[in-house]
Design a protein around this motif. Structure first.
Motif, PDB file in Angstrom:
ATOM      1  N   THR A  70       0.808  -1.135  -0.031  1.00 25.92           N
ATOM      2  CA  THR A  70      -0.020   0.104  -0.007  1.00 25.92           C
ATOM      3  C   THR A  70       0.693   1.184   0.137  1.00 25.92           C
ATOM      4  OG1 THR A  70      -0.340  -0.100   2.472  1.00 25.92           O
ATOM      5  CG2 THR A  70      -1.946  -1.023   1.182  1.00 25.92           C
ATOM      6  N   GLY A  71       0.222   2.100  -0.758  1.00 24.57           N
ATOM      7  CA  GLY A  71       1.158   3.457  -0.958  1.00 24.57           C
ATOM      8  C   GLY A  71       2.180   3.543  -1.950  1.00 24.57           C
ATOM      9  N   GLU A  72       2.662   2.430  -2.429  1.00 21.68           N
ATOM     10  CA  GLU A  72       3.345   2.258  -3.577  1.00 21.68           C
ATOM     11  C   GLU A  72       2.918   2.394  -4.869  1.00 21.68           C
ATOM     12  OE1 GLU A  72       6.704  -0.492  -1.747  1.00 21.68           O
ATOM     13  OE2 GLU A  72       5.497  -1.441  -3.093  1.00 21.68           O
ATOM     14  N   SER A  73       3.407   2.568  -6.027  1.00 21.34           N
ATOM     15  CA  SER A  73       3.129   2.810  -7.447  1.00 21.34           C
ATOM     16  C   SER A  73       3.392   1.761  -8.289  1.00 21.34           C
ATOM     17  CB  SER A  73       3.644   4.233  -7.811  1.00 21.34           C
ATOM     18  OG  SER A  73       3.308   5.170  -6.964  1.00 21.34           O
ATOM     19  N   LEU A  74       2.735   1.731  -9.137  1.00 21.15           N
ATOM     20  CA  LEU A  74       2.908   1.043 -10.764  1.00 21.15           C
ATOM     21  C   LEU A  74       2.578   1.786 -11.790  1.00 21.15           C
ATOM     22  CD1 LEU A  74       1.529  -2.602  -9.779  1.00 21.15           C
ATOM     23  CD2 LEU A  74       3.838  -2.082 -10.149  1.00 21.15           C
ATOM     24  N   ASN A  75       3.099   1.381 -13.026  1.00 21.32           N
ATOM     25  CA  ASN A  75       2.651   1.868 -14.204  1.00 21.32           C
ATOM     26  C   ASN A  75       2.571   0.900 -15.086  1.00 21.32           C
ATOM     27  OD1 ASN A  75       3.278   3.195 -17.006  1.00 21.32           O
ATOM     28  ND2 ASN A  75       3.276   4.849 -15.899  1.00 21.32           N
ATOM     29  N   LEU A  76       1.178   0.983 -15.575  1.00 25.99           N
ATOM     30  CA  LEU A  76       0.654  -0.119 -16.722  1.00 25.99           C
ATOM     31  C   LEU A  76       0.937   0.407 -18.022  1.00 25.99           C
ATOM     32  CD1 LEU A  76      -2.433  -1.316 -15.162  1.00 25.99           C
ATOM     33  CD2 LEU A  76      -0.140  -2.208 -14.703  1.00 25.99           C
ATOM     34  N   SER A  77       1.218  -0.524 -18.772  1.00 23.49           N
ATOM     35  CA  SER A  77       1.521  -0.219 -20.373  1.00 23.49           C
ATOM     36  C   SER A  77       0.746  -1.397 -21.086  1.00 23.49           C
ATOM     37  CB  SER A  77       2.839  -0.376 -20.690  1.00 23.49           C
ATOM     38  OG  SER A  77       3.200  -0.237 -22.010  1.00 23.49           O
ATOM     39  N   CYS A  78       0.149  -0.660 -22.229  1.00 20.18           N
ATOM     40  CA  CYS A  78      -0.414  -1.470 -23.341  1.00 20.18           C
ATOM     41  C   CYS A  78      -0.307  -1.001 -24.659  1.00 20.18           C
ATOM     42  CB  CYS A  78      -1.960  -1.224 -22.945  1.00 20.18           C
ATOM     43  SG  CYS A  78      -2.993  -2.457 -24.421  1.00 20.18           S
ATOM     44  N   VAL A  79       0.412  -1.780 -25.349  1.00 17.42           N
ATOM     45  CA  VAL A  79       0.903  -1.437 -26.917  1.00 17.42           C
ATOM     46  C   VAL A  79       0.020  -2.337 -27.867  1.00 17.42           C
ATOM     47  CG1 VAL A  79       2.859  -1.359 -28.262  1.00 17.42           C
ATOM     48  CG2 VAL A  79       2.965  -0.793 -26.133  1.00 17.42           C
ATOM     49  N   ALA A  80      -0.515  -1.599 -28.680  1.00 21.57           N
ATOM     50  CA  ALA A  80      -1.575  -2.570 -29.634  1.00 21.57           C
ATOM     51  C   ALA A  80      -0.758  -2.492 -30.997  1.00 21.57           C
ATOM     52  CB  ALA A  80      -2.745  -1.454 -29.819  1.00 21.57           C
ATOM     53  N   SER A  81      -1.283  -3.570 -31.832  1.00 21.24           N
ATOM     54  CA  SER A  81      -0.717  -3.836 -33.279  1.00 21.24           C
ATOM     55  C   SER A  81      -1.898  -3.161 -34.157  1.00 21.24           C
ATOM     56  CB  SER A  81      -0.540  -5.439 -33.316  1.00 21.24           C
ATOM     57  OG  SER A  81      -1.772  -5.890 -33.243  1.00 21.24           O
ATOM     58  N   GLY A  82      -2.065  -1.831 -33.970  1.00 26.10           N
ATOM     59  CA  GLY A  82      -2.979  -1.126 -34.587  1.00 26.10           C
ATOM     60  C   GLY A  82      -3.211   0.333 -34.152  1.00 26.10           C
ATOM     61  N   VAL A  83      -4.159   0.869 -34.559  1.00 21.74           N
ATOM     62  CA  VAL A  83      -4.154   2.247 -34.374  1.00 21.74           C
ATOM     63  C   VAL A  83      -5.783   2.418 -33.559  1.00 21.74           C
ATOM     64  CG1 VAL A  83      -2.661   3.509 -35.707  1.00 21.74           C
ATOM     65  CG2 VAL A  83      -4.913   2.904 -36.403  1.00 21.74           C
ATOM     66  N   ASP A 112      -1.320   6.975 -31.141  1.00 24.60           N
ATOM     67  CA  ASP A 112      -2.520   6.094 -31.180  1.00 24.60           C
ATOM     68  C   ASP A 112      -2.350   4.487 -30.982  1.00 24.60           C
ATOM     69  OD1 ASP A 112      -2.617   6.836 -34.780  1.00 24.60           O
ATOM     70  OD2 ASP A 112      -1.300   5.699 -33.693  1.00 24.60           O
ATOM     71  N   LYS A 113      -1.333   4.321 -30.771  1.00 26.69           N
ATOM     72  CA  LYS A 113      -1.289   2.824 -30.452  1.00 26.69           C
ATOM     73  C   LYS A 113      -0.821   2.163 -29.201  1.00 26.69           C
ATOM     74  CE  LYS A 113       0.856   1.887 -35.001  1.00 26.69           C
ATOM     75  NZ  LYS A 113       1.859   1.387 -36.059  1.00 26.69           N
ATOM     76  N   SER A 114      -0.721   3.245 -28.192  1.00 24.76           N
ATOM     77  CA  SER A 114      -0.292   2.804 -26.798  1.00 24.76           C
ATOM     78  C   SER A 114      -1.132   3.629 -25.778  1.00 24.76           C
ATOM     79  CB  SER A 114       0.945   2.689 -26.340  1.00 24.76           C
ATOM     80  OG  SER A 114       1.536   4.044 -26.610  1.00 24.76           O
ATOM     81  N   VAL A 115      -1.148   2.893 -24.463  1.00 23.58           N
ATOM     82  CA  VAL A 115      -1.966   3.582 -23.462  1.00 23.58           C
ATOM     83  C   VAL A 115      -1.039   3.270 -22.034  1.00 23.58           C
ATOM     84  CG1 VAL A 115      -3.353   1.966 -23.148  1.00 23.58           C
ATOM     85  CG2 VAL A 115      -3.944   4.485 -22.276  1.00 23.58           C
ATOM     86  N   TYR A 116      -0.908   4.184 -21.291  1.00 23.76           N
ATOM     87  CA  TYR A 116      -0.380   3.859 -20.050  1.00 23.76           C
ATOM     88  C   TYR A 116      -1.207   4.470 -18.709  1.00 23.76           C
ATOM     89  CZ  TYR A 116       3.525   3.912 -23.331  1.00 23.76           C
ATOM     90  OH  TYR A 116       4.186   3.592 -24.530  1.00 23.76           O
ATOM     91  N   LEU A 117      -1.046   3.701 -17.600  1.00 24.34           N
ATOM     92  CA  LEU A 117      -1.849   4.002 -16.372  1.00 24.34           C
ATOM     93  C   LEU A 117      -1.021   4.141 -15.112  1.00 24.34           C
ATOM     94  CD1 LEU A 117      -4.802   4.485 -15.463  1.00 24.34           C
ATOM     95  CD2 LEU A 117      -4.626   1.980 -14.884  1.00 24.34           C
TER      96      LEU A 117
END
Length: 113
Positions: free
Chosen positions: A14-27, A71-76
């Motif tokens: 608890t209190g720590e951080s993470l960064n999620l990544s998603c990379v798509a094979s398309g736009v 247009d191919k990736s998203v981060y959280l």
């Protein structure tokens, strides 16, 4: 076929951080994240379009930030994680013109005390 490659999940306290990544094979116009905790329905976490619109769940908007890498990736970016954030996080990609929606296989986020 479309592939969404997710990464960044893991085991944190608890209190720590993470960064999620998603990379798509398309736009994709809209990409984002949903999560599903054990025994619960899949729920919206955050989405972001390439046109600048952002949608975040009330439970996370003070702690999480969503961003697009073109247009191919998203981060959280997930800060100040809580035990209640424990879930499988799924990347979602939406092409508006084709009405196509694609899902990643999910990445596990586990938060302990």
């Amino acid at each position: 076929q479309v592939q969404l490659v997710e990464s960044g999940g893991g085991l944190v306290q608890t209190g720590e951080s993470l960064n999620l990544s998603c990379v798509a094979s398309g736009v994709f116009d809209i990409m984002g994240w949903y999560r599903q905790a054990p025994g619960s329905q899949r729920e919206l976490v955050a989405t972001k379009s390439v046109y600048g619109t952002t949608n975040l769940a009330e439970s996370v908007k003070e702690r999480f930030t969503i961003s697009r890498g073109g247009d191919k990736s998203v981060y959280l970016q997930m800060n100040n994680l809580r035990i209640e954030d424990t879930a499988v996080y799924f990347c979602k990609a939406h092409q508006i013109m084709s009405s196509n929606v694609y899902w990643g296989q999910g990445t596990q986020v586990t938060v302990t005390s």
